[in-house]
Design a protein around this motif. Structure first.
Motif, PDB file in Angstrom:
ATOM      1  N   SER A 152       0.793  -1.089   0.035  1.00  0.00           N
ATOM      2  CA  SER A 152      -0.091  -0.015   0.039  1.00  0.00           C
ATOM      3  C   SER A 152       0.811   1.349  -0.188  1.00  0.00           C
ATOM      4  O   SER A 152       0.721   2.338  -0.698  1.00  0.00           O
ATOM      5  N   LEU A 153       1.805   1.365   1.007  1.00  0.00           N
ATOM      6  CA  LEU A 153       2.743   2.431   1.026  1.00  0.00           C
ATOM      7  C   LEU A 153       3.760   2.391  -0.153  1.00  0.00           C
ATOM      8  O   LEU A 153       3.622   3.640  -0.777  1.00  0.00           O
ATOM      9  N   VAL A 154       4.150   1.366  -0.934  1.00  0.00           N
ATOM     10  CA  VAL A 154       4.905   1.483  -1.912  1.00  0.00           C
ATOM     11  C   VAL A 154       3.959   2.102  -3.224  1.00  0.00           C
ATOM     12  O   VAL A 154       4.408   2.989  -3.956  1.00  0.00           O
ATOM     13  N   ILE A 155       2.763   1.552  -3.499  1.00  0.00           N
ATOM     14  CA  ILE A 155       1.996   2.097  -4.677  1.00  0.00           C
ATOM     15  C   ILE A 155       1.397   3.467  -4.464  1.00  0.00           C
ATOM     16  O   ILE A 155       1.486   4.337  -5.349  1.00  0.00           O
ATOM     17  N   CYS A 156       1.275   3.766  -2.867  1.00  0.00           N
ATOM     18  CA  CYS A 156       0.918   5.297  -2.881  1.00  0.00           C
ATOM     19  C   CYS A 156       2.186   6.200  -3.237  1.00  0.00           C
ATOM     20  O   CYS A 156       1.972   7.296  -3.828  1.00  0.00           O
ATOM     21  N   GLU A 168      -9.234   4.815   3.730  1.00  0.00           N
ATOM     22  CA  GLU A 168     -10.560   5.192   2.806  1.00  0.00           C
ATOM     23  C   GLU A 168     -10.513   4.382   1.773  1.00  0.00           C
ATOM     24  O   GLU A 168     -11.350   3.572   1.525  1.00  0.00           O
ATOM     25  N   PHE A 169      -9.118   4.374   0.955  1.00  0.00           N
ATOM     26  CA  PHE A 169      -9.301   3.538  -0.265  1.00  0.00           C
ATOM     27  C   PHE A 169      -9.234   2.203  -0.063  1.00  0.00           C
ATOM     28  O   PHE A 169      -9.521   1.160  -0.843  1.00  0.00           O
ATOM     29  N   GLN A 170      -8.443   1.656   1.202  1.00  0.00           N
ATOM     30  CA  GLN A 170      -8.573   0.121   1.580  1.00  0.00           C
ATOM     31  C   GLN A 170      -9.936  -0.202   1.792  1.00  0.00           C
ATOM     32  O   GLN A 170     -10.277  -1.357   1.332  1.00  0.00           O
ATOM     33  N   HIS A 171     -10.841   0.505   2.455  1.00  0.00           N
ATOM     34  CA  HIS A 171     -12.013  -0.079   2.783  1.00  0.00           C
ATOM     35  C   HIS A 171     -12.969  -0.153   1.330  1.00  0.00           C
ATOM     36  O   HIS A 171     -13.583  -1.121   1.243  1.00  0.00           O
ATOM     37  N   ASN A 172     -12.870   1.101   0.416  1.00  0.00           N
ATOM     38  CA  ASN A 172     -13.403   0.837  -0.740  1.00  0.00           C
ATOM     39  C   ASN A 172     -12.927  -0.202  -1.674  1.00  0.00           C
ATOM     40  O   ASN A 172     -13.701  -0.942  -2.380  1.00  0.00           O
ATOM     41  N   SER A 173     -11.857  -0.616  -1.509  1.00  0.00           N
ATOM     42  CA  SER A 173     -11.104  -1.638  -2.475  1.00  0.00           C
ATOM     43  C   SER A 173     -11.922  -2.728  -1.994  1.00  0.00           C
ATOM     44  O   SER A 173     -12.146  -3.941  -2.603  1.00  0.00           O
ATOM     45  N   ARG A 174     -11.762  -3.267  -0.427  1.00  0.00           N
ATOM     46  CA  ARG A 174     -12.217  -4.462  -0.036  1.00  0.00           C
ATOM     47  C   ARG A 174     -13.717  -4.556  -0.435  1.00  0.00           C
ATOM     48  O   ARG A 174     -14.106  -5.722  -0.937  1.00  0.00           O
ATOM     49  N   ARG A 195     -14.204   9.839  -6.757  1.00  0.00           N
ATOM     50  CA  ARG A 195     -13.959  10.950  -6.156  1.00  0.00           C
ATOM     51  C   ARG A 195     -12.645  11.369  -5.720  1.00  0.00           C
ATOM     52  O   ARG A 195     -12.268  12.473  -5.745  1.00  0.00           O
ATOM     53  N   PHE A 196     -12.014  10.405  -4.902  1.00  0.00           N
ATOM     54  CA  PHE A 196     -10.760  10.421  -4.270  1.00  0.00           C
ATOM     55  C   PHE A 196      -9.662  10.802  -5.362  1.00  0.00           C
ATOM     56  O   PHE A 196      -9.072  11.909  -5.066  1.00  0.00           O
ATOM     57  N   LEU A 197      -9.733  10.053  -6.526  1.00  0.00           N
ATOM     58  CA  LEU A 197      -8.753  10.294  -7.656  1.00  0.00           C
ATOM     59  C   LEU A 197      -8.814  11.448  -8.041  1.00  0.00           C
ATOM     60  O   LEU A 197      -7.898  12.111  -8.757  1.00  0.00           O
ATOM     61  N   ARG A 198     -10.273  12.176  -8.433  1.00  0.00           N
ATOM     62  CA  ARG A 198     -10.342  13.207  -9.155  1.00  0.00           C
ATOM     63  C   ARG A 198      -9.864  14.293  -8.542  1.00  0.00           C
ATOM     64  O   ARG A 198      -9.211  15.370  -9.046  1.00  0.00           O
ATOM     65  N   GLU A 199     -10.041  14.199  -7.014  1.00  0.00           N
ATOM     66  CA  GLU A 199      -9.544  15.406  -6.276  1.00  0.00           C
ATOM     67  C   GLU A 199      -7.735  15.253  -6.485  1.00  0.00           C
ATOM     68  O   GLU A 199      -7.188  16.270  -6.581  1.00  0.00           O
ATOM     69  N   LEU A 200      -7.395  13.895  -6.379  1.00  0.00           N
ATOM     70  CA  LEU A 200      -5.821  14.163  -6.760  1.00  0.00           C
ATOM     71  C   LEU A 200      -5.242  14.400  -7.954  1.00  0.00           C
ATOM     72  O   LEU A 200      -4.397  15.172  -7.946  1.00  0.00           O
ATOM     73  N   VAL A 201      -6.044  14.287  -8.947  1.00  0.00           N
ATOM     74  CA  VAL A 201      -5.584  14.500 -10.159  1.00  0.00           C
ATOM     75  C   VAL A 201      -5.761  16.260 -10.417  1.00  0.00           C
ATOM     76  O   VAL A 201      -4.614  16.744 -11.116  1.00  0.00           O
ATOM     77  N   LEU A 232      -7.045   4.850 -10.311  1.00  0.00           N
ATOM     78  CA  LEU A 232      -7.970   4.011  -9.513  1.00  0.00           C
ATOM     79  C   LEU A 232      -7.531   2.644  -9.883  1.00  0.00           C
ATOM     80  O   LEU A 232      -7.400   1.638  -8.741  1.00  0.00           O
ATOM     81  N   VAL A 233      -7.488   2.100 -10.868  1.00  0.00           N
ATOM     82  CA  VAL A 233      -7.060   0.684 -11.257  1.00  0.00           C
ATOM     83  C   VAL A 233      -5.753   0.321 -10.679  1.00  0.00           C
ATOM     84  O   VAL A 233      -5.495  -0.596 -10.124  1.00  0.00           O
ATOM     85  N   LEU A 234      -4.625   1.169 -10.776  1.00  0.00           N
ATOM     86  CA  LEU A 234      -3.323   1.159 -10.412  1.00  0.00           C
ATOM     87  C   LEU A 234      -3.277   0.895  -8.725  1.00  0.00           C
ATOM     88  O   LEU A 234      -2.727  -0.015  -8.038  1.00  0.00           O
ATOM     89  N   LEU A 235      -3.813   1.813  -8.187  1.00  0.00           N
ATOM     90  CA  LEU A 235      -4.193   1.933  -6.669  1.00  0.00           C
ATOM     91  C   LEU A 235      -4.568   0.765  -6.185  1.00  0.00           C
ATOM     92  O   LEU A 235      -4.213   0.001  -5.275  1.00  0.00           O
ATOM     93  N   VAL A 236      -5.806   0.301  -6.558  1.00  0.00           N
ATOM     94  CA  VAL A 236      -6.670  -0.754  -5.905  1.00  0.00           C
ATOM     95  C   VAL A 236      -5.659  -1.966  -6.547  1.00  0.00           C
ATOM     96  O   VAL A 236      -5.807  -2.847  -5.383  1.00  0.00           O
ATOM     97  N   ALA A 237      -5.619  -2.341  -7.598  1.00  0.00           N
ATOM     98  CA  ALA A 237      -4.923  -3.593  -8.058  1.00  0.00           C
ATOM     99  C   ALA A 237      -3.320  -3.584  -7.363  1.00  0.00           C
ATOM    100  O   ALA A 237      -2.900  -4.760  -6.910  1.00  0.00           O
ATOM    101  N   GLY A 238      -2.824  -2.661  -7.315  1.00  0.00           N
ATOM    102  CA  GLY A 238      -1.476  -2.627  -6.804  1.00  0.00           C
ATOM    103  C   GLY A 238      -1.124  -2.746  -5.285  1.00  0.00           C
ATOM    104  O   GLY A 238       0.057  -3.289  -4.833  1.00  0.00           O
ATOM    105  N   HIS A 239      -2.148  -2.737  -4.650  1.00  0.00           N
ATOM    106  CA  HIS A 239      -2.013  -3.207  -3.125  1.00  0.00           C
ATOM    107  C   HIS A 239      -2.946  -4.621  -2.953  1.00  0.00           C
ATOM    108  O   HIS A 239      -2.261  -5.333  -2.056  1.00  0.00           O
TER     109      HIS A 239
END
Length: 399
Positions: A152-156, A168-174, A195-201, A232-239
């Protein structure tokens, strides 16, 4: 042989051993590597379990990944609304040439060279978490203390995602990976992640940094929607994937003490061990799914246009024609050619990163805790049979 896969959620997930594919899959593959399958919605499609047949399907671009064409082999998921078209940026939902455009932009970000350059930082992150484990003292849940936080830390860091938003993202990923999640829960999880990723972009556009998302943004070839969904795909799949491999792999090694002793005695076996664990455990235990867009013959069986095909990664990785004595975990085996990362144009982009994390993680864990052992009975380790990515929910360990 026709399979209706009569298990509670419509998929073959009943296991007599936590590390072995369901016996039904093995029986199907042994009798016929391409079998008729009745999907939960009544669709007559196919289940492909043989190694060569699996690779043939995954390599043939006439088998489409577009979501509006696919039928789900999972009864609960099949009851949800089917997308009418691919979502921009969700690379797994596109066929060439659209998929090729996304792949070209992303491939340069996941080279073997770049992943190897990350190794010192991955080693540092791993040691920091082992320090915390040692300080806390046994018993600990290896999932929460080691397997989940490291990838999780590495992909972040790679994407430029704030790690303090991980809950937040780990919960939604589960929720997304839980095959029993209700439609409303899935929709809420997707909305939250988007929403999380749009804010980040938007933040990266205003203040670009030295990270993958900023690098993709600088190409000028992606809309904000595409970039957010790629993230979103990389964050969720990456961890999710690496976390479950680290935990389930540790469980497997603890249950195979002769293999654990080999790796402990010779950390240089780590690369070989990683490939064998990937093959043996095959955590992508349901799918991938494809739908034929033309009449295609696979292993002498005609699959007609419009018929969906569920590919069995565990079935292929346990095919004795490719891997002799597949039920035997052997970290000295040359397990190259396994399909744990898929095959063909959709082969996992992050596979080299996952390999580095595991090649670093397993030897470091054993070096720090040579007396590592389960803190509960093996039968009491909760398995992720209801999740799209197989593994363990918790792994209590002591030393």
């Amino acid at each position: 042989m026709t399979s209706t896969l009569p298990t509670p959620n419509g998929t073959p997930t009943r296991r007599s051993c936590p590390f072995a594919p369901p016996a039904e899959l093995i029986a199907l593959r042994n009798e016929r590597p391409v079998s008729r399958m009745i999907y939960p919605d009544g669709h007559e499609g196919w289940l492909v379990t043989g190694y060569s047949a699996v690779r043939a399907v995954l390599a043939d671009v006439r088998f489409s990944s577009r979501p509006e064409l696919l039928r789900s082999p999972v009864s609960i998921v099949a009851d949800r609304e089917r997308p009418q078209h691919p979502t921009p940026g969700i690379i797994t939902q596109f066929d060439p040439p659209e998929h090729t455009r996304y792949r070209r932009l992303l491939t340069g970000q996941f080279t073997v060279r770049r992943m190897n350059q990350l190794t010192p930082r991955i080693e540092q992150i791993t040691e920091e978490h082992l320090d915390a484990m040692e300080k806390a003292g046994p018993p600990v849940d290896l999932v929460q203390a080691f397997a989940l936080p490291i990838p999780s830390l590495v992909i972040c860091e790679l994407l430029g995602v704030p790690y303090d938003r991980r809950e937040e993202f780990q919960h939604n990923s589960r929720v997304l990976f839980d095959l029993t999640s209700a439609t409303e829960q899935v929709r809420s999880a997707v909305d939250g992640l988007e929403r999380f990723l749009r804010e980040l972009v938007a933040h990266k556009r205003a203040e670009p940094d030295d990270d993958l998302l900023s690098g993709l943004l600088a190409t000028g070839e992606l809309t904000d929607e595409e970039l957010a969904n790629i993230g979103l795909v990389l964050l969720v799949a990456g961890h999710e994937t690496t976390a479950n491999m680290l935990a389930l792999g540790a469980f497997a090694l603890l249950q195979h003490p002769e293999q654990l002793a080999l790796l402990h005695a010779d950390p240089d076996l780590a690369g070989n061990a990683v490939e064998e664990l990937l093959r043996h455990l095959s955590i992508v235990h349901i799918g991938p799914i494809r739908t034929a867009v033309a009449d295609i013959e696979v292993e002498g069986q005609l699959i007609r246009a419009g018929e969906s095909v569920t590919v069995s990664v565990p079935g292929a990785n346990w095919d004795p024609e490719r891997f002799p004595q597949p039920d035997r975990l052997d970290i000295t085996r040359r397990a190259t050619g396994h399909v744990a990362f898929g095959h063909g144009v959709h082969q996992c982009l992050g596979q080299q990163l996952a390999r580095v994390e595991m090649r670093v993680g397993y030897p470091a864990l054993l070096r720090r805790f040579p007396g590592l052992r389960l803190a509960v009975s093996p039968a009491d380790v909760p398995l992720r049979t209801e999740m799209a990515i197989y593994g363990v929910h918790q792994l209590p360990v002591a030393w």
